[in-house]
Write an enzyme that holds these catalytic residues in place. Structure first.
Site, PDB file in Angstrom:
ATOM      1  CE  LYS A 118      -4.361  -1.586   1.938  1.00 31.90           C
ATOM      2  NZ  LYS A 118      -5.270  -1.527   3.091  1.00 31.90           N
ATOM      3  CE  LYS A 211      -5.693  -7.718  -2.074  1.00 39.77           C
ATOM      4  NZ  LYS A 211      -5.517  -7.573  -0.694  1.00 39.77           N
ATOM      5  CE  LYS A 214     -13.729  -2.796   0.184  1.00 39.16           C
ATOM      6  NZ  LYS A 214     -13.564  -2.492   1.620  1.00 39.16           N
TER       7      LYS A 214
HETATM    8  P1  AMP Z   1     -11.173  -4.925   2.975  1.00 39.89           P
HETATM    9  O1  AMP Z   1     -11.964  -4.550   1.794  1.00 39.89           O
HETATM   10  O2  AMP Z   1      -9.714  -4.789   2.729  1.00 39.89           O
HETATM   11  O3  AMP Z   1     -11.624  -4.279   4.234  1.00 39.89           O
HETATM   12  O4  AMP Z   1     -11.431  -6.472   3.181  1.00 39.89           O
HETATM   13  C1  AMP Z   1     -12.567  -6.996   3.856  1.00 39.89           C
HETATM   14  C2  AMP Z   1     -12.515  -8.505   3.876  1.00 39.89           C
HETATM   15  O5  AMP Z   1     -12.576  -9.030   2.538  1.00 39.89           O
HETATM   16  C3  AMP Z   1     -11.219  -9.088   4.468  1.00 39.89           C
HETATM   17  O6  AMP Z   1     -11.532 -10.235   5.240  1.00 39.89           O
HETATM   18  C4  AMP Z   1     -10.408  -9.473   3.263  1.00 39.89           C
HETATM   19  O7  AMP Z   1      -9.508 -10.520   3.522  1.00 39.89           O
HETATM   20  C5  AMP Z   1     -11.499  -9.915   2.309  1.00 39.89           C
HETATM   21  N1  AMP Z   1     -11.065  -9.760   0.902  1.00 39.89           N
HETATM   22  C6  AMP Z   1     -10.693  -8.603   0.291  1.00 39.89           C
HETATM   23  N2  AMP Z   1     -10.362  -8.818  -0.996  1.00 39.89           N
HETATM   24  C7  AMP Z   1     -10.505 -10.161  -1.200  1.00 39.89           C
HETATM   25  C8  AMP Z   1     -10.327 -11.027  -2.327  1.00 39.89           C
HETATM   26  N3  AMP Z   1      -9.920 -10.555  -3.510  1.00 39.89           N
HETATM   27  N4  AMP Z   1     -10.590 -12.351  -2.170  1.00 39.89           N
HETATM   28  C9  AMP Z   1     -11.006 -12.845  -0.971  1.00 39.89           C
HETATM   29  N5  AMP Z   1     -11.193 -12.087   0.118  1.00 39.89           N
HETATM   30  C10 AMP Z   1     -10.962 -10.763   0.023  1.00 39.89           C
END
Ligand code: AMP
Ligand code: TRP
Length: 350
Positions: A118, A211, A214
């Protein structure tokens, strides 16, 4: 205070909630409600660790906080039986972070790969908060003495750090912890990561080695939870694939990240294993599989999108859920903070 089996997890309100968030995290949140006491948190303190231009400023932050809350509820989380709230309403998160800042070692944080990704090349210009992000995450979990943490694969290293912090605190203050009535010497039980299902790491639809995220500049790289049926269909039809038909065995997916990803998504959405999906679609044309995937995605995601829309039309109702959740979370958090303060030796009003 006995240790109760408790689930805690968080999602950042940074916009563009996508299929990776849903399959990697939210689906498991919903499932765990049957067996555990669950606390699901919209982690707004984490969101502001990025530059304002990334999280979008105050209006966006509030909107995105409500949107994650709406997604939780639309996906099937029950805010009455369990707790749903936004992190900044419970002061214990920031307070416990400070204590943990003095427990965690700089060397530990220097190993965090997500910070390196990041912060990018210009590390000098990253916020101190971004560096400290995993310590805040440990505080989130341990403030509730949570024992199980459902997350996607990308959070594994952060969970290990949370375990290290719990263990070092328990060691550093072992005598004090016992003398304050914790016979097992554990103020903080080491939290277990729950990284389960066939889609713990959903990949970008444009590049099977990256991956789904967002922050990807291409909206075609992800399926957003708010996408309508036409958009979902278009994105899946455009998704990168290779010219070969699908294999009949899972091993045949190994050198084919894009195919592997789409099969994993199908498996996760249909509640089957990849092997079962390949038994049905193996040997067939990719286009047939994509059509089936479009149908499945639309069937599963459309009701969530429309429920989110309905909830977002009544922000007062969403806010009331967050306020009620924060009140209930605060009771548990307060109890842990009192114990932590006593154990460290901070004088406080009895
Ligand atoms: P975040 O959007 O970073 O707050 O992520 C929220 C949750 O979604 C966390 O548990 C991440 O590990 C999961 N997550 C985010 N991106 C992915 C992805 N591409 N595949 C699987 N899990 C994800
Ligand atoms: N860091 C997590 C993510 O980006 C979000 C998060 C914050 C979290 N605090 C947490 C997840 C506590 C689990 C437990 O995905």
């Amino acid at each position: 205070m006995a240790i109760v089996e408790r689930v805690f997890s968080g999602v950042q309100p940074t916009g563009n909630l996508h299929l990776g968030n849903y399959l990697g995290a939210i689906v498991n949140f919903v499932r765990l409600q049957e067996t555990h006491n669950c606390i699901y948190c919209v982690v707004d303190l984490h969101a502001i660790t990025q530059p304002v231009s990334v999280w979008g400023g105050p209006t966006e932050l509030a909107r995105n906080t409500r949107e994650v809350t709406a997604a939780f509820i639309a996906a099937g989380i029950d805010p009455n039986k369990h707790i749903v709230f936004n992190q900044s309403q419970v002061t214990g998160h920031a307070e416990l972070t400070w204590i943990f800042n003095c427990v965690a070692r700089i060397g530990w944080l220097n190993r965090m790969t997500q910070f390196k990704e990041k912060a990018g090349k210009d590390r000098e210009n990253a916020s101190v908060g971004l560096y400290d992000y995993p310590v805040l995450m440990a505080a989130d979990i341990l403030l509730y003495r949570a024992t199980h943490v459902p997350v996607g694969e990308d959070q594994k290293q952060h969970l290990e750090l949370a375990r290290d912090i719990a263990q070092k605190f328990n060691n550093d203050f072992a005598d004090s912890i016992r003398s304050h009535g914790f016979a097992d010497g554990l103020l903080f039980p080491p939290p277990e990561p729950l990284i389960t299902g066939p889609a713990t790491r959903v990949m970008s639809l444009r590049d099977g080695t990256k991956k789904m995220s967002k922050s990807d500049s291409s909206d075609n790289s992800r399926i957003n939870l708010t996408d309508d049926a036409d958009t979902i269909a278009q994105k899946i039809r455009k998704a990168k694939t290779d010219p070969e038909p699908l294999p009949s065995e899972e091993k045949g997916l190994e050198p084919r990240p894009e195919a592997d990803n789409l099969v994993g998504i199908y498996a996760a959405l249909s509640g089957r294993s990849k092997a079962e999906v390949l038994r049905e679609f193996g040997g067939g044309q990719f286009s047939n599989f994509k059509n089936a995937l479009v149908e499945l995605c639309v069937t599963k995601l459309s009701p969530i999108a429309s429920e989110m829309k309905r909830l977002m039309a009544d922000p007062g109702h969403v806010d009331a859920i967050l306020i009620d959740g924060a009140d209930r979370a605060s009771v548990i958090a307060h109890e842990t903070m009192q114990a932590a303060k006593d154990i460290v030796g901070f004088i406080r009003k009895p």
